[in-house]
Design an enzyme around this catalytic site. Sequence first.
Site, short mmCIF file in Angstrom:
data_model
loop_
_atom_site.label_atom_id
_atom_site.label_comp_id
_atom_site.label_asym_id
_atom_site.label_seq_id
_atom_site.Cartn_x
_atom_site.Cartn_y
_atom_site.Cartn_z
N TYR A 39 73.86 67.86 4.12
CA TYR A 39 72.70 67.03 3.23
C TYR A 39 73.22 65.69 3.11
O TYR A 39 74.45 65.36 2.66
CB TYR A 39 72.94 67.74 1.94
CG TYR A 39 71.67 67.40 0.99
CD1 TYR A 39 70.35 67.79 1.02
CD2 TYR A 39 71.90 66.05 0.12
CE1 TYR A 39 69.47 67.38 0.23
CE2 TYR A 39 70.82 65.82 -0.85
CZ TYR A 39 69.67 66.31 -0.52
OH TYR A 39 68.67 65.94 -1.41
N PHE B 147 64.66 60.25 -0.54
CA PHE B 147 65.37 60.25 0.34
C PHE B 147 66.16 61.54 0.90
O PHE B 147 66.99 61.83 0.03
CB PHE B 147 66.29 58.89 0.22
CG PHE B 147 67.20 58.74 1.62
CD1 PHE B 147 66.98 57.61 2.66
CD2 PHE B 147 68.29 59.81 1.75
CE1 PHE B 147 67.93 57.35 3.53
CE2 PHE B 147 69.12 59.28 3.09
CZ PHE B 147 68.96 58.26 4.03
N GLU B 148 66.15 62.06 2.05
CA GLU B 148 66.95 63.40 2.46
C GLU B 148 67.07 63.07 3.88
O GLU B 148 66.16 62.81 4.55
CB GLU B 148 66.68 64.32 2.08
CG GLU B 148 66.37 64.90 0.65
CD GLU B 148 65.81 66.36 0.40
OE1 GLU B 148 66.30 67.16 -0.58
OE2 GLU B 148 64.83 66.78 1.17
N ILE B 149 68.45 63.33 4.29
CA ILE B 149 68.48 63.57 5.69
C ILE B 149 69.27 64.98 5.70
O ILE B 149 70.55 65.19 5.20
CB ILE B 149 69.30 62.58 6.46
CG1 ILE B 149 68.81 61.21 6.27
CG2 ILE B 149 69.49 62.98 8.00
CD1 ILE B 149 69.35 60.19 7.03
N HIS C 236 67.10 71.19 -4.91
CA HIS C 236 67.87 71.01 -3.54
C HIS C 236 69.52 70.58 -3.75
O HIS C 236 70.29 71.15 -3.05
CB HIS C 236 67.21 69.81 -2.72
CG HIS C 236 66.05 70.06 -1.79
ND1 HIS C 236 65.35 69.37 -1.06
CD2 HIS C 236 65.35 71.42 -1.90
CE1 HIS C 236 64.32 69.92 -0.40
NE2 HIS C 236 64.39 70.99 -1.01
#
Length: 340
Positions: A178, A235-237, A272
């Site tokens: 994450y 924003f998430e990668i 999350h």
Amino acid sequence: PSSHNVPQEYYIPSGHNASLELAQRRANATFVILARNTDLDNTVRSIREMEDRFNTRHHYPYVLLNDEEFTEDFKKRVNAVASGKVEYGQVPKDHWVQPDWIDEERATKGREKLVADNVIYGGSVSYRNMCRFNSGFFFRHPLMLPYRWYWRIEPDVHFHCDVRFDPFLFMQDRAKVYGFTITMYEFDKTIPTLWGHVKDFMKLHPEHVAPDNAMGFMSDDGGETYNRCHFWSNFEIADMNFWRSPAYMDFFEYLDSKGGFYYERWGDAPVHSIAAGIFANKDQIHFFEEMGYEHNPYTHCPEDPGMWERGKCGCAPERSFDYDGYSCMRQWDRFTGRKN
Ligand code: GDP
Ligand code: MN
């Protein structure tokens, strides 16, 4: 730069058109954007910036999802700016709408309470659908199934610095799950019972809890209470194998069964974040300091002058949200030892 940053070996030399070399090594990754047809102009702007700052060298694909069908005009405008393949999907009804077993009277009361308390989106059912979808369903959409890694984008966000490395490959090589750029407090009124359910779940499923987890970032009293720190999930990668794992699927099913996405207003951000904080080891969560990123009203801008210069950042470092009173970056630094 400390060992917490992306190492030099991942960078393309600046001024160098490295598309050909880069093409040799790619991750199984896609951008994902949930949007409404009315988000068209803002979606195009976000993609245009992503292309200019990163994807023009990589041509990663995009998956656009919507609870309704995208219009032909929407597709035409997005196709014009994206340099990778673009696929458009509709979210199945049962992944979106409020489930039948939710007690509508109780849900209505919950919404009225949050409206009376002036909580943003307090009265919105569609916002709750969106949060539940992002929590438990986007990674199971048929268009997402072929991919392992994703970078979530929203309409009307900004990427302020060149990203001259491939964050997917970095995460894959280092077994990260994450990645985030902004962390902050959640409004307590949106999640009054969430932490209690999290604790119950951990008791029920100790086998899912990672030995070296990030509980110390989220709780200041050994897990008794939640300090409300979470990663801002616009924003998430991240690694979808993590969301698709038994730990997270059990967790989502458990939380969903409590109805808090509708009776309260649980966000996908705390859901999350808490999952990453519990089911992953702490060094699997990564702060992308290099990435200037803005989602109204907050901006993360690299404060390290070298980083800011190399990234040709268009943001003002002194206005970075990192050490704002509402940010959780201090907690992250203390917990990870990023700054001593
Ligand atoms: P905020 O960031 O919490 O203020 O919420 P947003 O309004 O930005 O919504 C988050 C994401 O979900 C954005 O990508 C929106 O485009 C998308 N979104 C929100 N509501 C809906 C909806 O009802 N339908 C669709 N298709 N997308 C939505
Ligand atoms: Mn948003």
